[in-house]
Enzyme design. Structure first.
Site, PDB file in Angstrom:
ATOM      1  N   ARG A   1       0.797  -1.229   0.000  1.00 42.34           N
ATOM      2  CA  ARG A   1       0.000   0.000   0.000  1.00 42.34           C
ATOM      3  C   ARG A   1       0.824   1.271   0.000  1.00 42.34           C
ATOM      4  O   ARG A   1       1.896   1.330   0.615  1.00 42.34           O
ATOM      5  CB  ARG A   1      -0.916   0.001   1.224  1.00 42.34           C
ATOM      6  CG  ARG A   1      -1.986  -1.063   1.099  1.00 42.34           C
ATOM      7  CD  ARG A   1      -2.709  -1.308   2.396  1.00 42.34           C
ATOM      8  NE  ARG A   1      -3.791  -2.279   2.190  1.00 42.34           N
ATOM      9  CZ  ARG A   1      -3.611  -3.600   2.172  1.00 42.34           C
ATOM     10  NH1 ARG A   1      -2.411  -4.116   2.357  1.00 42.34           N
ATOM     11  NH2 ARG A   1      -4.627  -4.416   1.947  1.00 42.34           N
TER      12      ARG A   1
ATOM     13  N   HIS B   1      -0.883  -2.521  -4.592  1.00 40.26           N
ATOM     14  CA  HIS B   1      -0.281  -3.391  -5.600  1.00 40.26           C
ATOM     15  C   HIS B   1      -0.136  -2.719  -6.977  1.00 40.26           C
ATOM     16  O   HIS B   1      -0.398  -3.339  -8.015  1.00 40.26           O
ATOM     17  CB  HIS B   1      -1.075  -4.691  -5.716  1.00 40.26           C
ATOM     18  CG  HIS B   1      -0.991  -5.566  -4.496  1.00 40.26           C
ATOM     19  ND1 HIS B   1       0.034  -5.495  -3.590  1.00 40.26           N
ATOM     20  CD2 HIS B   1      -1.832  -6.545  -4.037  1.00 40.26           C
ATOM     21  CE1 HIS B   1      -0.164  -6.397  -2.628  1.00 40.26           C
ATOM     22  NE2 HIS B   1      -1.278  -7.033  -2.857  1.00 40.26           N
TER      23      HIS B   1
ATOM     24  N   HIS C   1       3.049 -12.974  -5.707  1.00 39.94           N
ATOM     25  CA  HIS C   1       1.835 -13.059  -4.899  1.00 39.94           C
ATOM     26  C   HIS C   1       1.144 -14.421  -5.005  1.00 39.94           C
ATOM     27  O   HIS C   1      -0.086 -14.492  -5.093  1.00 39.94           O
ATOM     28  CB  HIS C   1       0.887 -11.934  -5.333  1.00 39.94           C
ATOM     29  CG  HIS C   1      -0.065 -11.469  -4.290  1.00 39.94           C
ATOM     30  ND1 HIS C   1      -1.140 -12.220  -3.867  1.00 39.94           N
ATOM     31  CD2 HIS C   1      -0.121 -10.315  -3.570  1.00 39.94           C
ATOM     32  CE1 HIS C   1      -1.815 -11.536  -2.948  1.00 39.94           C
ATOM     33  NE2 HIS C   1      -1.214 -10.386  -2.754  1.00 39.94           N
TER      34      HIS C   1
ATOM     35  N   GLU D   1       4.802 -12.887   0.761  1.00 41.80           N
ATOM     36  CA  GLU D   1       5.228 -11.983  -0.309  1.00 41.80           C
ATOM     37  C   GLU D   1       6.449 -11.198   0.142  1.00 41.80           C
ATOM     38  O   GLU D   1       6.314 -10.241   0.892  1.00 41.80           O
ATOM     39  CB  GLU D   1       4.111 -10.988  -0.628  1.00 41.80           C
ATOM     40  CG  GLU D   1       2.752 -11.577  -0.837  1.00 41.80           C
ATOM     41  CD  GLU D   1       1.659 -10.539  -0.547  1.00 41.80           C
ATOM     42  OE1 GLU D   1       1.789  -9.378  -0.990  1.00 41.80           O
ATOM     43  OE2 GLU D   1       0.694 -10.871   0.141  1.00 41.80           O
TER      44      GLU D   1
HETATM   45  C1  BGC Z   1      -2.578  -7.689   0.886  1.00 40.31           C
HETATM   46  C2  BGC Z   1      -3.996  -7.941   1.283  1.00 40.31           C
HETATM   47  C3  BGC Z   1      -4.811  -7.947   0.048  1.00 40.31           C
HETATM   48  C4  BGC Z   1      -4.305  -9.013  -0.859  1.00 40.31           C
HETATM   49  C5  BGC Z   1      -5.041  -8.964  -2.151  1.00 40.31           C
HETATM   50  C6  BGC Z   1      -2.130  -8.806   0.008  1.00 40.31           C
HETATM   51  O1  BGC Z   1      -0.839  -8.590  -0.422  1.00 40.31           O
HETATM   52  O2  BGC Z   1      -1.722  -7.557   1.986  1.00 40.31           O
HETATM   53  O3  BGC Z   1      -4.469  -6.939   2.154  1.00 40.31           O
HETATM   54  O4  BGC Z   1      -6.161  -8.140   0.320  1.00 40.31           O
HETATM   55  O5  BGC Z   1      -2.956  -8.821  -1.125  1.00 40.31           O
HETATM   56  O6  BGC Z   1      -5.197 -10.173  -2.631  1.00 40.31           O
END
Ligand code: BGC
Length: 369
Positions: free
Chosen positions: A95, A120, A194, A334
């Site tokens: 974020r 992201h 991810h 991640e």
């Molecule tokens: C975040 C989560 C998010 C997810 C999305 C993660 O990397 O920390 O908050 O909902 O990604 O799939």
């Protein structure tokens, strides 16, 4: 030595690399699926949309192969919905508070796609782009090299960013993820991978959730977050909290504990600060094992943090591989820099400048015990 090889459609499963058309985007871009097979018979499928790992087939303690990553069956859901299954995340993973940052005196406004935050890399982040691909192999195993040019202004970020992500699937069941980038203007960069793992295997009874997976995370501290998942205050020591994974512990043991950070993350959704001498060394960040299958995942990285996300936002609305993805049916580890680093100067910098090279490595290693 690395040699480029030509791949053809429908090559036999014994060959290390094969490829086929996975789908076509509404803009008419072809998305290719590559299958990398190692000498142990394990198999990984990766598509050129987002460098997404769609399948990873790994044996269990009895030798039976199962797919251990969450994913969809076709291109469409990867384009439309946002759990980021298996994708390369960029230009900035995690974020950015209020979708805004100031760099060299200039303020950049990004799109808010997670409350008021940018998440992201924005709505059309690297996970939604079609990358160009070449294949190669050396004695260690087959490779897929993906390239993307993220243009100046892409999702609001400054500078043309040239990104290369090389996946190598070794004959030791390691997936080496090498990321390299250069820019022509100062920009934040924080790439990550991810994948959502379920080591029991997708569609198995034991794999209904990941709560019985045992996790160990080599971190004495996490970045405590506010309700918008932005780091606040000093790093929080994990000792005596539900975040103490320094010794292996079931993910489910304290996932619903009455702890402020568990409330703020709706479970585990936190950046663990990896214990390292210097963060640029390849370090074992986390290890997860699943008893019924005997499968073990180890994550090594050069990154300073690892986001441990316990799939809290999966809610049974997504399906793939013949199953409905229930809450906490997959977990992500991640490796990345800390969230909101571009606005929080106490964290290691994520600014890349012209003439510099962004270079990082993560290894996901599977084994059975
Ligand atoms: C975040 C989560 C998010 C997810 C999305 C993660 O990397 O920390 O908050 O909902 O990604 O799939």
């Amino acid at each position: 030595m690395t040699t480029s090889i030509t791949t053809t459609e429908n090559t036999s499963a014994n060959n290390a690399i094969s490829q086929k058309l996975f789908g076509t985007t509404p803009a008419g871009e072809a998305v290719t699926e590559f299958t990398l097979t190692n000498n142990l018979g394990s198999k990984i499928k990766i598509i050129t949309l987002g460098g997404i790992i769609t399948e990873w087939h790994m044996r269990d303690k009895k030798g039976a192969l199962a797919d251990v990553v969450l994913g969809f069956d076709s291109l469409d859901p990867y384009l439309k919905v946002g759990p980021y299954f298996g994708a390369i995340i960029g230009r900035v993973g995690n974020r950015i508070a209020n979708a805004q940052f100031t760099l060299d005196g200039e303020t950049y406004q990004l799109t808010a796609n997670n409350g008021t935050n940018n998440l992201h890399g924005g709505p059309q982040g690297f996970d939604k782009k079609v990358w160009s691909a070449t294949t190669a192999q050396d004695a260690n195993g087959p490779m897929l090299k993906l390239h993307l040019l993220s243009e100046d202004g892409d999702q609001g970020f400054p500078g043309n960013l040239n990104v290369t992500v090389t996946y190598q699937f070794t004959h030791k069941d390691e997936l080496i993820v090498d990321c390299v980038a250069t820019t022509d203007k100062a920009t934040p960069v924080n790439l990550t991978q991810h994948s959502y793992f379920n080591l029991a295997g997708i569609g198995t009874e034991a794999g209904a959730t990941i709560l019985n997976h045992k996790a160990q995370i080599f971190a004495d501290h996490i970045n405590a977050v506010n309700q918008a998942a932005i780091p606040v205050g000093e790093p929080m020591p994990v000792a005596g909290t539900p975040f103490d994974f320094r010794a292996p512990r079931l993910i489910g043991e304290f996932i619903n504990a009455d702890h402020e950070q568990i409330h703020n993350g709706l479970g585990y959704d936190h950046n663990f600060i990896i214990n390292q001498k210097t963060y640029k060394e390849l370090t074992l960040a986390a290890r997860v094992e699943e008893e019924t299958s005997g499968r073990v995942l180890e994550v090594f990285t050069k990154e300073p943090g690892v986001q441990f996300y316990s799939g809290n936002f999966l809610d049974g609305s997504l399906t793939g591989k013949g199953v409905t993805y229930q809450k906490r049916s997959g977990f992500c580890l991640e490796p990345q820099h800390h969230p909101d680093s571009i606005n929080q100067p106490q964290f290691p910098s994520i600014v890349l400048r012209p003439g510099e090279q962004y270079k990082t490595r993560t290894i996901f290693k599977l084994s059975v015990k």
